[in-house]
Design an enzyme around this catalytic site. Sequence first.
Site, PDB file in Angstrom:
ATOM      1  N   GLU A 167      -4.968   9.300 -10.060  1.00  0.00           N
ATOM      2  CA  GLU A 167      -5.347   9.410 -11.283  1.00  0.00           C
ATOM      3  C   GLU A 167      -5.341  10.695 -12.221  1.00  0.00           C
ATOM      4  O   GLU A 167      -5.998  11.147 -12.904  1.00  0.00           O
ATOM      5  CB  GLU A 167      -6.782   8.761 -11.638  1.00  0.00           C
ATOM      6  CG  GLU A 167      -6.687   7.470 -11.115  1.00  0.00           C
ATOM      7  CD  GLU A 167      -8.170   6.850 -11.276  1.00  0.00           C
ATOM      8  OE1 GLU A 167      -9.204   7.539 -12.070  1.00  0.00           O
ATOM      9  OE2 GLU A 167      -8.638   5.713 -11.146  1.00  0.00           O
ATOM     10  N   ASN A 211      -1.476   7.951  -6.279  1.00  0.00           N
ATOM     11  CA  ASN A 211      -2.108   6.552  -6.445  1.00  0.00           C
ATOM     12  C   ASN A 211      -2.596   6.522  -7.899  1.00  0.00           C
ATOM     13  O   ASN A 211      -3.376   7.858  -8.465  1.00  0.00           O
ATOM     14  CB  ASN A 211      -3.496   6.397  -5.684  1.00  0.00           C
ATOM     15  CG  ASN A 211      -4.024   5.010  -5.702  1.00  0.00           C
ATOM     16  OD1 ASN A 211      -3.301   4.150  -5.545  1.00  0.00           O
ATOM     17  ND2 ASN A 211      -5.589   5.073  -5.697  1.00  0.00           N
ATOM     18  N   HIS A 250      -5.680  -2.488 -11.213  1.00  0.00           N
ATOM     19  CA  HIS A 250      -6.924  -3.118 -11.954  1.00  0.00           C
ATOM     20  C   HIS A 250      -6.525  -3.705 -13.198  1.00  0.00           C
ATOM     21  O   HIS A 250      -6.232  -3.160 -14.245  1.00  0.00           O
ATOM     22  CB  HIS A 250      -7.810  -1.955 -12.095  1.00  0.00           C
ATOM     23  CG  HIS A 250      -8.232  -1.367 -10.863  1.00  0.00           C
ATOM     24  ND1 HIS A 250      -9.114  -2.116 -10.056  1.00  0.00           N
ATOM     25  CD2 HIS A 250      -8.316  -0.014 -10.450  1.00  0.00           C
ATOM     26  CE1 HIS A 250      -9.505  -1.279  -8.927  1.00  0.00           C
ATOM     27  NE2 HIS A 250      -9.066  -0.027  -9.349  1.00  0.00           N
ATOM     28  N   GLU A 279      -5.471  -1.274  -5.057  1.00  0.00           N
ATOM     29  CA  GLU A 279      -6.960  -1.647  -5.736  1.00  0.00           C
ATOM     30  C   GLU A 279      -7.051  -2.950  -6.386  1.00  0.00           C
ATOM     31  O   GLU A 279      -7.732  -2.970  -7.453  1.00  0.00           O
ATOM     32  CB  GLU A 279      -7.502  -0.418  -6.468  1.00  0.00           C
ATOM     33  CG  GLU A 279      -7.310   0.819  -5.575  1.00  0.00           C
ATOM     34  CD  GLU A 279      -8.142   2.140  -6.388  1.00  0.00           C
ATOM     35  OE1 GLU A 279      -8.683   1.944  -7.370  1.00  0.00           O
ATOM     36  OE2 GLU A 279      -7.857   3.097  -5.927  1.00  0.00           O
ATOM     37  N   ASP A 281      -7.420  -6.138  -8.746  1.00  0.00           N
ATOM     38  CA  ASP A 281      -8.720  -7.113  -8.882  1.00  0.00           C
ATOM     39  C   ASP A 281      -8.315  -7.469 -10.356  1.00  0.00           C
ATOM     40  O   ASP A 281      -7.402  -6.547 -11.152  1.00  0.00           O
ATOM     41  CB  ASP A 281     -10.087  -6.499  -8.958  1.00  0.00           C
ATOM     42  CG  ASP A 281     -10.226  -5.118  -9.472  1.00  0.00           C
ATOM     43  OD1 ASP A 281      -9.859  -4.679 -10.460  1.00  0.00           O
ATOM     44  OD2 ASP A 281     -11.446  -4.713  -9.179  1.00  0.00           O
TER      45      ASP A 281
END
Length: 375
Positions: A167, A211, A250, A279, A281
């Site tokens: 990030e 990432n 996400h 990741e 979701d």
Amino acid sequence: MKPRHLAAIVASAALVLAATTVAGALPFGGHDASPDSLRALAAKIGLRLGTAVTPFELDNAPYRQITGDQFSTVTPGNEMKWQVVEPTRGTYDWSGGDRLVTFAQQHGQLVRGHTLLWHNQLPDWLTTGVSNGTISNDELRALLHKHVTDEVTHFKGKIWQWDVANEFFTDSNPSMINPNDFWVSHLGAGVIADAFRWAHAADPHALLVYNDYNIAGEDGSNAKANAVYAWAKQTLADGVPLDCIGDQGHLDAQFGFPTQMTQDLKRFAALGLKVAITEADVRTFVDAPATQVPTDHLATFAQPYEYDQMLKACLAVSACISFTVWGFGDANSWIPGFFTGEGYADIYDVDLNPKPAYTVLQQDLTLAAHGAPSR
Ligand code: XIL
């Protein structure tokens, strides 16, 4: 051939053999996983299906069972972050990470290490020392070098992919490396490449990942994907050991699905990089954190749709080596704690029953593994 080269070839052949032996003993698809489990279906096309795990959750028998049966790679939710591994300066606590590595080895799973360089979840002693001036920038750099080296060394040979840097790019248009990031503001943007070099020196066989979230068109403008793409291209040209781009994935059902995702993953792959969804979701607004029933009935359709599209984007790109969900049960999800009023983000419900999102992933993987029956 120089003996040095011969020795290197013999050593790498031994490693391949060791990896094959481990894989042979505990097959990729799972030694006792059912043939229609996510991991067994994904194994047919060489894809790893993963989940984030917080190791204490493994004490819950049904949770433990699903973790082993359905997934072929695991990522510690928090237990390899600096805050957890070095809560007191100079005293390491690897227990959570070690526990997950052991579980993974017992279940034929590979481990994604997460994460070495990030502005969040840093130990208090570090951030306090920097803000009160007792840790200078030179010392901060030395501490980071030691952190990366010690952690990668501790887990050497046990980590498949390391999320080295996490990030760093702004959500603005155009996007850029965030000049106000904790690390960048103290040590300069070059620290990101340095972290990759240090990690590679400590474990030359681990795949090293950059990432981030919203780097496959999720921002609508594709600004962040463009910025990370330009950085990755330059970083490779500089000879930095960058192996893979991880798109966190996400998503929120209130926004449209990023139609750019397949193209963006392909674009990273065209640089010679692997890609991964790290990741995944898909959250939406819910009645309450305990029950997590969507308040808008249509969200129960949008939620599995976005999982479906994310997995298909990965399936469409042969360089996409893993698809990891950020936890699989709604009761254990980070979403209700971080996004007020939202939940229902995972593929199992609060009672660990599979949801439509699970079924859709299973259907996609079945088609990928076997194709549609001929007629
Ligand atoms: C989250 C964890 O799931 C939570 O338990 C923790 O409190 C905060 O961090 N992006 C990342 C992950 O890279 O490390 C974050 O994990 C979720 C967002």
